[in-house]
Design a protein around this motif. Structure first.
Motif, mmCIF file in Angstrom:
data_model
loop_
_atom_site.group_PDB
_atom_site.id
_atom_site.type_symbol
_atom_site.label_atom_id
_atom_site.label_comp_id
_atom_site.label_asym_id
_atom_site.label_seq_id
_atom_site.Cartn_x
_atom_site.Cartn_y
_atom_site.Cartn_z
ATOM 1 N N ARG A 1 0.821 -1.213 0.000
ATOM 2 C CA ARG A 1 0.000 0.000 0.000
ATOM 3 C C ARG A 1 0.853 1.260 0.000
ATOM 4 N NH1 ARG A 1 -5.457 -0.467 -0.569
ATOM 5 N NH2 ARG A 1 -5.473 1.511 0.484
ATOM 6 N N SER B 1 -7.701 -9.643 -0.130
ATOM 7 C CA SER B 1 -8.734 -8.678 -0.512
ATOM 8 C C SER B 1 -8.141 -7.299 -0.737
ATOM 9 C CB SER B 1 -9.823 -8.603 0.555
ATOM 10 O OG SER B 1 -10.479 -9.824 0.679
ATOM 11 N N ASP B 2 -7.218 -6.919 0.119
ATOM 12 C CA ASP B 2 -6.593 -5.614 -0.008
ATOM 13 C C ASP B 2 -5.766 -5.514 -1.282
ATOM 14 O OD1 ASP B 2 -6.163 -2.984 1.228
ATOM 15 O OD2 ASP B 2 -4.062 -3.642 1.301
ATOM 16 N N ILE C 1 -6.238 -7.183 -4.080
ATOM 17 C CA ILE C 1 -7.171 -7.108 -5.204
ATOM 18 C C ILE C 1 -7.758 -5.699 -5.311
ATOM 19 C CG2 ILE C 1 -9.407 -7.936 -6.064
ATOM 20 C CD1 ILE C 1 -8.624 -10.686 -4.817
ATOM 21 N N LYS C 2 -8.188 -5.150 -4.205
ATOM 22 C CA LYS C 2 -8.774 -3.805 -4.203
ATOM 23 C C LYS C 2 -7.748 -2.760 -4.648
ATOM 24 C CE LYS C 2 -10.761 -0.398 -1.085
ATOM 25 N NZ LYS C 2 -11.002 -0.070 0.313
ATOM 26 N N HIS C 3 -6.548 -2.828 -4.105
ATOM 27 C CA HIS C 3 -5.493 -1.862 -4.437
ATOM 28 C C HIS C 3 -5.121 -1.949 -5.911
ATOM 29 C CE1 HIS C 3 -2.158 0.823 -3.749
ATOM 30 N NE2 HIS C 3 -1.316 -0.073 -4.245
ATOM 31 N N GLN C 4 -4.945 -3.157 -6.428
ATOM 32 C CA GLN C 4 -4.580 -3.327 -7.827
ATOM 33 C C GLN C 4 -5.713 -2.855 -8.741
ATOM 34 O OE1 GLN C 4 -1.370 -3.556 -7.165
ATOM 35 N NE2 GLN C 4 -1.066 -5.065 -8.762
ATOM 36 N N PHE C 5 -6.951 -3.115 -8.355
ATOM 37 C CA PHE C 5 -8.093 -2.668 -9.139
ATOM 38 C C PHE C 5 -8.149 -1.136 -9.184
ATOM 39 C CE2 PHE C 5 -12.575 -1.397 -9.434
ATOM 40 C CZ PHE C 5 -12.886 -1.950 -10.678
ATOM 41 N N GLU C 6 -7.917 -0.497 -8.047
ATOM 42 C CA GLU C 6 -7.923 0.973 -8.001
ATOM 43 C C GLU C 6 -6.814 1.564 -8.860
ATOM 44 O OE1 GLU C 6 -7.669 1.823 -3.848
ATOM 45 O OE2 GLU C 6 -9.795 1.373 -3.492
ATOM 46 N N ARG D 1 -7.751 1.143 -12.520
ATOM 47 C CA ARG D 1 -8.854 2.033 -12.875
ATOM 48 C C ARG D 1 -8.391 3.480 -13.026
ATOM 49 N NH1 ARG D 1 -13.920 2.295 -9.058
ATOM 50 N NH2 ARG D 1 -12.701 3.953 -8.176
#
Length: 146
Positions: free
Chosen positions: A35, A133-134, A136-141, A144
């Motif tokens: 992060r 989960s973190d 996946i969320k971080h990479q997706f953000e 995007r």
């Protein structure tokens, strides 16, 4: 029965504190690297970070099995640490083989350790799930925002 609780509950509390330390220790470097900025992590780096989290959590569970095994040895239930550790691992992982049993005086420590173990494996699973989960969320953000 009361003596089993008086001996077992402090060990459970010690294991809870140790598990909290292992969670904090395993997630601190993860948070710092995963992060730490707007850097897209490679699949290898993500794998390495998640593997470190998993290995530290597993080490934490093994250390706790060792603590319970040491307790069984101190109580005179087993002649060797290897046997006490084996019995502890069977209890902690809730396998319940029954090939080695403790004396009637200390037998209730087994279910206490099993309750402790299932809780600690649950905490380990939760820490790993949170890390995945973190990621996946971080990479997706990051994807995007590009």
């Amino acid at each position: 029965m009361l003596i089993n609780l008086l001996v077992g509950i402090p060990v459970m509390v010690l294991c809870l504190v140790m598990q909290a330390l292992f969670v904090a220790f395993s997630l601190k470097p993860y948070v710092r690297y995963a992060r730490g900025g707007s850097v897209h992590l490679s699949a290898w780096r993500v794998t390495l970070l998640l593997s470190v989290v998993m290995l530290v959590m597993l080490l934490g569970n093994f250390v706790q099995m060792g603590v319970w095994g040491a307790l069984f040895l101190m109580l005179g239930e087993f002649d060797s640490f290897a046997t006490a550790l084996y019995h502890s691992g069977v209890n902690f992982a809730t396998l319940g083989y029954g090939d080695i049993v403790m004396t009637e005086q200390w037998r209730l420590l087994g279910p206490l350790e099993a309750a402790n173990g299932i809780l600690m494996f649950g905490v380990s699973t939760a820490a790993m799930t949170a890390a995945v989960s973190d990621v996946i969320k971080h990479q997706f953000e990051l994807d995007r925002s590009r």
